[in-house]
Design a protein around this motif. Structure first.
Motif, PDB file in Angstrom:
ATOM      1  N   ILE A  77      94.846 -16.766  62.602  1.00  0.00           N
ATOM      2  CA  ILE A  77      93.739 -17.642  62.995  1.00  0.00           C
ATOM      3  C   ILE A  77      94.311 -18.794  63.813  1.00  0.00           C
ATOM      4  O   ILE A  77      95.400 -19.304  63.512  1.00  0.00           O
ATOM      5  N   HIS A  78      93.607 -19.164  64.849  1.00  0.00           N
ATOM      6  CA  HIS A  78      94.072 -20.259  65.702  1.00  0.00           C
ATOM      7  C   HIS A  78      92.851 -21.037  66.194  1.00  0.00           C
ATOM      8  O   HIS A  78      91.917 -20.437  66.724  1.00  0.00           O
ATOM      9  N   LYS A  79      92.862 -22.338  65.974  1.00  0.00           N
ATOM     10  CA  LYS A  79      91.738 -23.203  66.333  1.00  0.00           C
ATOM     11  C   LYS A  79      90.412 -22.661  65.792  1.00  0.00           C
ATOM     12  O   LYS A  79      89.392 -22.661  66.479  1.00  0.00           O
ATOM     13  N   GLY A  80      90.453 -22.174  64.555  1.00  0.00           N
ATOM     14  CA  GLY A  80      89.234 -21.726  63.888  1.00  0.00           C
ATOM     15  C   GLY A  80      88.777 -20.333  64.234  1.00  0.00           C
ATOM     16  O   GLY A  80      87.815 -19.838  63.661  1.00  0.00           O
ATOM     17  N   ARG A  81      89.453 -19.686  65.182  1.00  0.00           N
ATOM     18  CA  ARG A  81      89.030 -18.339  65.596  1.00  0.00           C
ATOM     19  C   ARG A  81      90.056 -17.294  65.180  1.00  0.00           C
ATOM     20  O   ARG A  81      91.250 -17.565  65.226  1.00  0.00           O
TER      21      ARG A  81
ATOM     22  N   LEU B 139      97.700 -16.064  58.550  1.00  0.00           N
ATOM     23  CA  LEU B 139      98.582 -17.015  59.231  1.00  0.00           C
ATOM     24  C   LEU B 139      97.839 -17.875  60.250  1.00  0.00           C
ATOM     25  O   LEU B 139      96.791 -17.504  60.759  1.00  0.00           O
ATOM     26  N   GLY B 140      98.452 -18.976  60.548  1.00  0.00           N
ATOM     27  CA  GLY B 140      97.902 -19.867  61.566  1.00  0.00           C
ATOM     28  C   GLY B 140      98.705 -21.142  61.583  1.00  0.00           C
ATOM     29  O   GLY B 140      99.311 -21.495  60.549  1.00  0.00           O
ATOM     30  N   PRO B 141      98.751 -21.836  62.705  1.00  0.00           N
ATOM     31  CA  PRO B 141      99.486 -23.111  62.729  1.00  0.00           C
ATOM     32  C   PRO B 141      98.742 -24.174  61.918  1.00  0.00           C
ATOM     33  O   PRO B 141      97.623 -23.923  61.466  1.00  0.00           O
TER      34      PRO B 141
ATOM     35  N   GLY C 253      92.620 -23.772  60.363  1.00  0.00           N
ATOM     36  CA  GLY C 253      91.418 -23.433  59.588  1.00  0.00           C
ATOM     37  C   GLY C 253      91.724 -22.517  58.404  1.00  0.00           C
ATOM     38  O   GLY C 253      90.801 -21.983  57.797  1.00  0.00           O
ATOM     39  N   LYS C 254      93.002 -22.378  58.074  1.00  0.00           N
ATOM     40  CA  LYS C 254      93.379 -21.482  56.966  1.00  0.00           C
ATOM     41  C   LYS C 254      92.827 -21.986  55.628  1.00  0.00           C
ATOM     42  O   LYS C 254      92.162 -21.249  54.921  1.00  0.00           O
ATOM     43  N   SER C 255      93.138 -23.254  55.328  1.00  0.00           N
ATOM     44  CA  SER C 255      92.717 -23.787  54.028  1.00  0.00           C
ATOM     45  C   SER C 255      91.202 -23.835  53.923  1.00  0.00           C
ATOM     46  O   SER C 255      90.627 -23.567  52.859  1.00  0.00           O
ATOM     47  N   THR C 256      90.533 -24.181  55.035  1.00  0.00           N
ATOM     48  CA  THR C 256      89.065 -24.215  55.029  1.00  0.00           C
ATOM     49  C   THR C 256      88.530 -22.825  54.719  1.00  0.00           C
ATOM     50  O   THR C 256      87.601 -22.659  53.907  1.00  0.00           O
TER      51      THR C 256
ATOM     52  N   LEU D 146      97.343 -14.147  51.008  1.00  0.00           N
ATOM     53  CA  LEU D 146      98.411 -15.152  50.986  1.00  0.00           C
ATOM     54  C   LEU D 146      98.506 -15.906  52.309  1.00  0.00           C
ATOM     55  O   LEU D 146      98.379 -15.307  53.380  1.00  0.00           O
ATOM     56  N   THR D 147      98.707 -17.201  52.212  1.00  0.00           N
ATOM     57  CA  THR D 147      99.035 -17.951  53.427  1.00  0.00           C
ATOM     58  C   THR D 147     100.440 -18.512  53.240  1.00  0.00           C
ATOM     59  O   THR D 147     100.813 -18.901  52.128  1.00  0.00           O
TER      60      THR D 147
END
Lengths: 264, 564
Positions: free
Chosen positions: A215-219, A43-45, A49-52, A197-198
């Motif tokens: 994940i948030h802002k790549g971290r 998960l992440g907004p 960086g999820k798709s990356t 899964l995302t």
């Protein structure tokens, strides 16, 4: 849902994964561990960086640095070997829209090296399961978004992968189809297929996944079995009562108070 | 080759054939016939060009056996010919570079499958042999084969065929590499637009090369040169003296040079030259393959940075203001102008005529005084519209899904058309002002009478073209772009109609100018009269256009939002 043994073999392992685009860091020092047979929610907004990360893990985007091991093998060292064991439903489906559904599955099956007879048998079963069998001779271009999504999932399953990556699989899928998909995915994990899964639908993630990473802002903010992540993040609430939505909002929504429109 | 790779290749081949088949069967009969005729015509042109090239090879061949000329001299002339063919062959896919699933296999959709980049690249390159732009060259190659065999004897059939096959493969591989390179560059919008503009400018410049050579070369003097042989004759031609070192370099450093070397080896019975040429061509093939695989890998696993870019537009556009206009009109006109100037088509339409005006002056045409100042200015003004006709007949195509806003916002049809017309008027007006300045600076100082006539004819043309656009944009609403060869373009009817209407208006203006000259009437009066007449026509047609828009709006919506 199957509970993992702490020493269970890993399906996915990333070590200090890093990806930069010019001056922008999309993913930074990402260490992920996904046990075999896990239903893993990532998960992440938007723009986290999820798709990356998924692109890097599935061999579609070269990491700037770091290591990725899928089923014990480095995908960037032996991509063809690893890709034969994984199935991917990317965010942008990229189907060949001028093929029919049956032709598309035939093509994908052949790309994974299956023989003609096996492709025919599996594609018939998959199309029936996805309720696309009556439309199998129609061009994909004429399909709705949900139908395309189901077809992409069927294509990702045709070679019996041990690891499945699903980027927003429920987006645009109707309620009946979503139920079919959910049952199918749960059945897959009981057969030791790992699912990564995302989704932005937190309710689905909470119901389906047994492992979670945010994940948030790549971290990477948090990772591990679902309940332990929830407990850790929502420490102010009584143990076992924290919801995923509360935890998620607490992490990524900090500082964003309720906003109102001045003219409404 | 393992069984999986074999199955993958079979699947890819089947996919390509299916896509081509669908492309063909989903078109209507008229489209198929038009395409077939166009392909046949192109093949015929290629055949004629090939025959011409073959004839040049054929007719120059005996001269190489003459000791006073020698084969190297002939090699250099052949090289000049084959270099041009080679460059055109490699870059011609640029015309088709916009993705078309049915005609070009989009390999980016295949990278998720377990297929090696080497296999993917090899197969994708071989598939290029079926691409339309590659097939145009086959008649040329066959014609060359026949021409050379006719002179040198059928005994050379096998070695000449092998050489031509290598020649085709080298170009197919380099052409694929070029396409992939363009795809990498085209990932960036700015680079894509700059590159497209450069290519168009280059095409225009190349089109003017014969005129430039004619202008710079004293052919009368060339004809007077009496030389005992070709070598000495050419030696007295300065252009040739400058070109020769470059050609000698290219003979050893290009695929065309290798081809010429192998060809002359065949026709002058020097097997070693043939072998060296073929080895060199093979080397070029291997080089294209290695570079192609590396590029394909980087293309799909290392896409260029797009995330970090934040600056989306020049501050110039953000600061535009149009005082005096009602707010809704002002917003719409500004939106239109921003779209024009931020799109490739808009930039091209705006700068093409000023560029042509400069080029024509460089070539020296129009400055001799042979043309009357007013007719020259009129010609330039017609070009302002000729080079931007796409914009005048396709109001709603670029809006795409945004067209729905006109229907939802409740803005009156008349106002939408008015805004589109105002935007186009300002766009054309700015371009005309540049042309007028260039005309004054580069050609001659026009008198007030000519300038007023120019302004009058501009207004007349603008009003005529807008009236036409107000009708054609409703009747043929689908999106149009420069590449009319794309399968989604059903036909060129609106463009043909627009050219005809523009020609008619230009004809009327030209006729009026001729009468004014003959009758010694003031030109400004003619300009003013025509401008008034056309403006009245536009004004009278406006309500009709608005009602047509109202009637056709759902059809337009369907057309502009249609996904192919």
């Amino acid at each position: 849902m199957a509970q993992q043994h702490p020493l269970a073999p890993l399906s996915i392992e990333t070590i200090q994964l890093h990806r930069r685009f010019g001056d922008f860091t999309a993913v930074e020092s990402l260490d992920l561990e996904v046990p075999q047979g896990a239903f893993f929610g990532f998960l992440g907004p938007n723009g986290a960086g999820k798709s990356t990360t998924i692109k890097m893990i599935t061999g579609l985007l070269q990491p700037t640095s770091g290591e990725i091991r899928l089923l014990g093998q480095d995908i960037w060292k032996s991509p063809e070997k690893v890709k034969r064991q994984i199935g991917v439903v990317p965010e942008k489906l990229h189907l060949f829209e001028r093929l029919t559904a049956a032709e598309y599955l035939e093509f994908v099956g052949a790309m994974y090296g299956l023989d003609e007879e096996m492709i025919l048998q599996r594609s018939n079963e998959l199309l029936a399961l996805m309720e696309l069998d009556e439309r199998k001779e129609r061009l994909i271009a004429d399909f709705s978004h949900g139908m395309k999504k189901k077809l992409a999932l069927a294509a990702a399953l045709i070679h019996n992968p041990r690891l499945l990556f699903l980027d927003e699989p429920f987006e645009g899928v109707d309620a009946v189809s979503a139920r079919i998909l959910r049952d199918l995915l749960i059945d897959l994990t009981s057969r030791k297929v790992t699912i990564f899964l995302t989704s932005h639908i937190l309710e689905i993630v909470e119901k389906l996944c047994d492992h979670l990473a945010i994940i948030h802002k790549g971290r990477l903010i948090a990772a591990g079995p679902m309940q332990s992540v929830l407990n850790r993040l929502a420490s102010e609430q009584p143990v076992g009562t924290a919801s995923l939505e509360d935890a998620f909002i607490q992490i990524v929504g900090q500082g964003r108070g309720t906003r109102q429109l001045s003219w409404m | 080759m393992d069984v999986i790779t074999r199955r993958q290749l079979k699947a890819l081949w089947k996919l390509k054939l299916r896509l081509l088949e669908r492309f063909w069967h989903q078109r209507d009969t008229m489209y198929r016939w038009t395409m077939l005729i166009s392909l046949l015509f192109s093949a015929l042109v290629a055949l004629v060009m090939g025959a011409g090239t073959g004839w040049l090879v054929y007719s120059l061949m005996p001269m190489g056996k003459d000791p006073s000329v020698g084969p190297q001299m002939i090699q250099l002339i052949w090289l000049g010919i084959f270099l041009i063919i080679s460059v055109v062959w490699v870059v011609s896919p640029l015309l088709f570079v916009i993705k078309n699933e049915s005609l070009t296999l989009d390999v980016s959709r295949l990278t998720r499958y377990p297929i090696a980049y080497r296999t993917l690249h090899g197969f994708h390159t071989l598939l290029s042999l079926l691409d339309p732009w590659t097939m145009f060259y086959y008649p040329m190659v066959i014609a060359m084969l026949v021409a050379v065999l006719a002179q040198a004897g059928a005994g050379l059939f096998i070695s000449m065929s092998a050489l031509l096959m290598l020649w085709v493969l080298v170009h197919t591989a380099w052409s694929r590499l070029f396409q992939d390179l363009i795809t990498v560059l085209f990932n960036s919008r700015k680079l894509r637009e700059i590159l497209s503009l450069i290519v168009i400018v280059m095409v225009i410049l190349v089109a003017f090369v014969p005129a430039l050579i004619t202008e710079r070369t004293a052919f009368e003097q060339l004809a007077k040169i009496k030389a005992p042989n070709l070598e000495l004759f050419l030696a007295q031609w300065p252009t040739w003296r400058k070109m020769r070192p470059l050609l000698e370099f290219f003979l050893y450093a290009t695929p065309a040079g290798a081809f010429v070397q192998a060809l002359s080896g065949l026709v002058y019975e020097q097997p070693r030259w043939w072998l060296e040429g073929c080895i060199s061509l093979f080397g070029w093939l291997v080089l294209a393959n290695i570079s192609g695989i590396a590029l394909l890998r980087s293309l799909f696993s290392e896409p260029p940075a797009i995330v970090a870019s934040t600056a989306s537009s020049s501050p110039l556009f953000a600061k535009w203001r149009l005082p005096g206009l009602a707010f809704d009109l002002r917003v719409m006109v500004l939106k239109e102008l921003r779209v024009y100037f931020r799109s490739l088509l808009g930039k091209l339409s705006f700068f093409l005529t000023p560029l042509l005006v400069v080029i024509l002056r460089l070539v020296g045409l129009g400055a001799s005084g042979a043309y009357a100042p007013a007719s020259l200015l009129l010609g330039m003004t017609v070009y302002v519209f000729m080079t931007s006709l796409f914009l005048y007949i396709n109001y709603f195509g670029p809006d795409g899904e945004g067209f729905k806003l006109y229907l939802l916002s409740g803005m009156s049809e008349r106002r939408v058309i008015l805004a589109k017309n105002l935007a186009l008027g300002l766009f054309a007006g700015a371009e005309f002002a540049i042309v007028l300045v260039l005309y004054t600076a580069l050609y001659r100082q026009p008198d007030v009478d000519t300038i007023l006539f120019g302004i009058g004819s501009f207004v007349a043309l603008l009003m005529g073209v807008l009236s036409m656009g107000n009708l054609l944009s409703m009747r043929f609403a689908g999106f149009m772009d420069l590449n009319q060869t794309q399968y989604r373009q059903s036909n060129g009817t609106p463009i043909l109609l627009a050219i005809q209407v523009l020609s008619m208006i230009a004809g009327v203006l030209g006729f009026a100018l001729w009468i004014a000259h003959r009758q010694h009437e003031p030109l400004w009066l003619v300009g003013l009269m025509l401008a008034g007449l056309m403006s009245t026509g536009w004004w009278l047609l406006l309500p009709f256009s608005a009602s047509l828009f109202k009637e056709k709006r759902w059809q337009i919506l369907e057309e502009v939002t249609k996904k192919e």
